[in-house]
Design a protein around this motif. Structure first.
Motif, PDB file in Angstrom:
ATOM      1  N   ALA A 136       0.846  -1.179   0.000  1.00 58.18           N
ATOM      2  CA  ALA A 136       0.000   0.000   0.000  1.00 58.18           C
ATOM      3  C   ALA A 136       0.892   1.243   0.000  1.00 58.18           C
ATOM      4  N   PRO A 137       0.360   2.372  -0.441  1.00 56.28           N
ATOM      5  CA  PRO A 137       1.162   3.603  -0.476  1.00 56.28           C
ATOM      6  C   PRO A 137       1.752   3.934   0.885  1.00 56.28           C
ATOM      7  N   GLY A 138       3.047   4.189   0.914  1.00 55.13           N
ATOM      8  CA  GLY A 138       3.706   4.566   2.146  1.00 55.13           C
ATOM      9  C   GLY A 138       3.984   3.427   3.105  1.00 55.13           C
ATOM     10  N   LYS A 139       3.686   2.203   2.681  1.00 59.07           N
ATOM     11  CA  LYS A 139       3.886   1.049   3.564  1.00 59.07           C
ATOM     12  C   LYS A 139       4.841   0.048   2.923  1.00 59.07           C
ATOM     13  N   GLN A 140       5.364  -0.841   3.766  1.00 60.00           N
ATOM     14  CA  GLN A 140       6.245  -1.883   3.262  1.00 60.00           C
ATOM     15  C   GLN A 140       5.430  -2.989   2.604  1.00 60.00           C
ATOM     16  N   ARG A 141       6.097  -3.703   1.715  1.00 56.75           N
ATOM     17  CA  ARG A 141       5.458  -4.849   1.091  1.00 56.75           C
ATOM     18  C   ARG A 141       5.235  -5.924   2.153  1.00 56.75           C
ATOM     19  N   GLU A 142       4.048  -6.521   2.135  1.00 61.96           N
ATOM     20  CA  GLU A 142       3.706  -7.530   3.133  1.00 61.96           C
ATOM     21  C   GLU A 142       3.151  -8.780   2.473  1.00 61.96           C
ATOM     22  N   LEU A 143       3.386  -9.899   3.132  1.00 64.40           N
ATOM     23  CA  LEU A 143       2.868 -11.165   2.634  1.00 64.40           C
ATOM     24  C   LEU A 143       1.362 -11.218   2.805  1.00 64.40           C
ATOM     25  N   VAL A 144       0.669 -11.646   1.773  1.00 67.37           N
ATOM     26  CA  VAL A 144      -0.778 -11.829   1.822  1.00 67.37           C
ATOM     27  C   VAL A 144      -1.107 -13.313   2.001  1.00 67.37           C
ATOM     28  N   SER A 165      -3.675 -18.382  -7.902  1.00 59.70           N
ATOM     29  CA  SER A 165      -4.804 -17.461  -7.894  1.00 59.70           C
ATOM     30  C   SER A 165      -5.112 -17.012  -6.477  1.00 59.70           C
ATOM     31  N   LEU A 166      -5.735 -15.854  -6.377  1.00 58.53           N
ATOM     32  CA  LEU A 166      -6.128 -15.315  -5.079  1.00 58.53           C
ATOM     33  C   LEU A 166      -7.560 -14.813  -5.203  1.00 58.53           C
ATOM     34  N   GLN A 167      -8.473 -15.507  -4.558  1.00 56.43           N
ATOM     35  CA  GLN A 167      -9.864 -15.083  -4.497  1.00 56.43           C
ATOM     36  C   GLN A 167     -10.027 -14.198  -3.282  1.00 56.43           C
ATOM     37  N   MET A 168     -10.459 -12.973  -3.509  1.00 59.19           N
ATOM     38  CA  MET A 168     -10.570 -11.998  -2.434  1.00 59.19           C
ATOM     39  C   MET A 168     -12.031 -11.638  -2.232  1.00 59.19           C
ATOM     40  N   ASN A 169     -12.580 -12.001  -1.096  1.00 55.98           N
ATOM     41  CA  ASN A 169     -13.972 -11.720  -0.764  1.00 55.98           C
ATOM     42  C   ASN A 169     -14.045 -10.764   0.422  1.00 55.98           C
ATOM     43  N   SER A 170     -15.212 -10.206   0.617  1.00 57.03           N
ATOM     44  CA  SER A 170     -15.433  -9.276   1.741  1.00 57.03           C
ATOM     45  C   SER A 170     -14.333  -8.215   1.792  1.00 57.03           C
ATOM     46  N   LEU A 171     -14.079  -7.624   0.660  1.00 58.97           N
ATOM     47  CA  LEU A 171     -12.982  -6.660   0.558  1.00 58.97           C
ATOM     48  C   LEU A 171     -13.233  -5.440   1.432  1.00 58.97           C
ATOM     49  N   LYS A 172     -12.130  -4.891   1.927  1.00 60.55           N
ATOM     50  CA  LYS A 172     -12.171  -3.702   2.771  1.00 60.55           C
ATOM     51  C   LYS A 172     -11.296  -2.617   2.143  1.00 60.55           C
ATOM     52  N   PRO A 173     -11.569  -1.355   2.457  1.00 59.80           N
ATOM     53  CA  PRO A 173     -10.691  -0.297   1.936  1.00 59.80           C
ATOM     54  C   PRO A 173      -9.227  -0.515   2.294  1.00 59.80           C
ATOM     55  N   GLY A 174      -8.982  -1.139   3.422  1.00 57.18           N
ATOM     56  CA  GLY A 174      -7.611  -1.432   3.842  1.00 57.18           C
ATOM     57  C   GLY A 174      -6.912  -2.455   2.973  1.00 57.18           C
ATOM     58  N   ASP A 175      -7.644  -3.124   2.087  1.00 51.58           N
ATOM     59  CA  ASP A 175      -7.025  -4.064   1.152  1.00 51.58           C
ATOM     60  C   ASP A 175      -6.467  -3.360  -0.078  1.00 51.58           C
ATOM     61  N   THR A 176      -6.727  -2.071  -0.188  1.00 51.94           N
ATOM     62  CA  THR A 176      -6.215  -1.311  -1.327  1.00 51.94           C
ATOM     63  C   THR A 176      -4.697  -1.329  -1.352  1.00 51.94           C
ATOM     64  N   ALA A 177      -4.141  -1.785  -2.453  1.00 49.95           N
ATOM     65  CA  ALA A 177      -2.690  -1.921  -2.580  1.00 49.95           C
ATOM     66  C   ALA A 177      -2.365  -2.411  -3.985  1.00 49.95           C
ATOM     67  N   VAL A 178      -1.077  -2.405  -4.289  1.00 52.55           N
ATOM     68  CA  VAL A 178      -0.595  -3.113  -5.468  1.00 52.55           C
ATOM     69  C   VAL A 178      -0.244  -4.529  -5.030  1.00 52.55           C
ATOM     70  N   TYR A 179      -0.775  -5.503  -5.731  1.00 53.89           N
ATOM     71  CA  TYR A 179      -0.577  -6.908  -5.386  1.00 53.89           C
ATOM     72  C   TYR A 179       0.445  -7.514  -6.350  1.00 53.89           C
ATOM     73  N   PHE A 180       1.422  -8.186  -5.764  1.00 51.68           N
ATOM     74  CA  PHE A 180       2.497  -8.806  -6.532  1.00 51.68           C
ATOM     75  C   PHE A 180       2.468 -10.316  -6.320  1.00 51.68           C
ATOM     76  N   CYS A 181       2.565 -11.069  -7.384  1.00 52.72           N
ATOM     77  CA  CYS A 181       2.728 -12.506  -7.214  1.00 52.72           C
ATOM     78  C   CYS A 181       4.207 -12.854  -7.279  1.00 52.72           C
ATOM     79  N   TYR A 182       4.552 -13.967  -6.691  1.00 56.44           N
ATOM     80  CA  TYR A 182       5.930 -14.432  -6.754  1.00 56.44           C
ATOM     81  C   TYR A 182       5.941 -15.951  -6.859  1.00 56.44           C
ATOM     82  N   ALA A 183       7.059 -16.463  -7.311  1.00 57.60           N
ATOM     83  CA  ALA A 183       7.223 -17.913  -7.406  1.00 57.60           C
ATOM     84  C   ALA A 183       8.693 -18.259  -7.205  1.00 57.60           C
ATOM     85  N   ASP A 184       8.928 -19.338  -6.499  1.00 63.67           N
ATOM     86  CA  ASP A 184      10.280 -19.886  -6.332  1.00 63.67           C
ATOM     87  C   ASP A 184      10.477 -20.941  -7.405  1.00 63.67           C
TER      88      ASP A 184
END
Length: 122
Positions: free
Chosen positions: A40-48, A79-98
């Motif tokens: 999210a803006p102004g915040k560190q990247r966090e694991l979802v 895939s990521l199914q996101m339900n019951s979304l909240k304004p606090g979920d607003t962010a740029v979402y990044f996927c990753y793979a090892d």
């Protein structure tokens, strides 16, 4: 060369749903864990959410019970199914793979998507 392509995201109202998908492309031998982070803006990247090959799925406390991660190993997709979304979920979402690639089959390397914007309005 390996790259991750994300799709989904966009704008949703609070309480709504969105679905993100990410496919790994290229010279892939195998994929260990896959997952999603967000920033999210102004915040560190966090694991979802994180889905390894053999270990239990892990969710951030803030999304547990609302988000569901899944993967299709045949299609190298997470895939990521996101339900019951909240304004606090607003962010740029990044996927990753090892990934173990053909270029170096004995070394696992992290690959990241470019990110997809998720905006939740109140």
């Amino acid at each position: 060369q390996v790259y991750l392509a994300e799709s989904g995201g966009g704008l949703a109202q609070a309480g709504g749903s969105l679905r993100l998908s990410c496919t790994a492309h290229g010279s892939i031998v195998s994929i260990d864990s896959m997952g999603w982070y967000r920033q999210a803006p102004g915040k560190q990247r966090e694991l979802v959410a994180w889905i390894p090959t053999d270990d239990p799925i892990k969710y951030a406390d803030s999304v547990r019970g609302r988000f569901t991660i899944s993967r299709d190993n045949l299609r190298n997709t997470v895939s990521l199914q996101m339900n019951s979304l909240k304004p606090g979920d607003t962010a740029v979402y990044f996927c990753y793979a090892d990934v173990y690639s053909l270029q170096d089959p004995t070394t696992k390397r992290d690959y990241w998507g470019r990110g997809t914007q998720v905006t939740v309005s109140s």
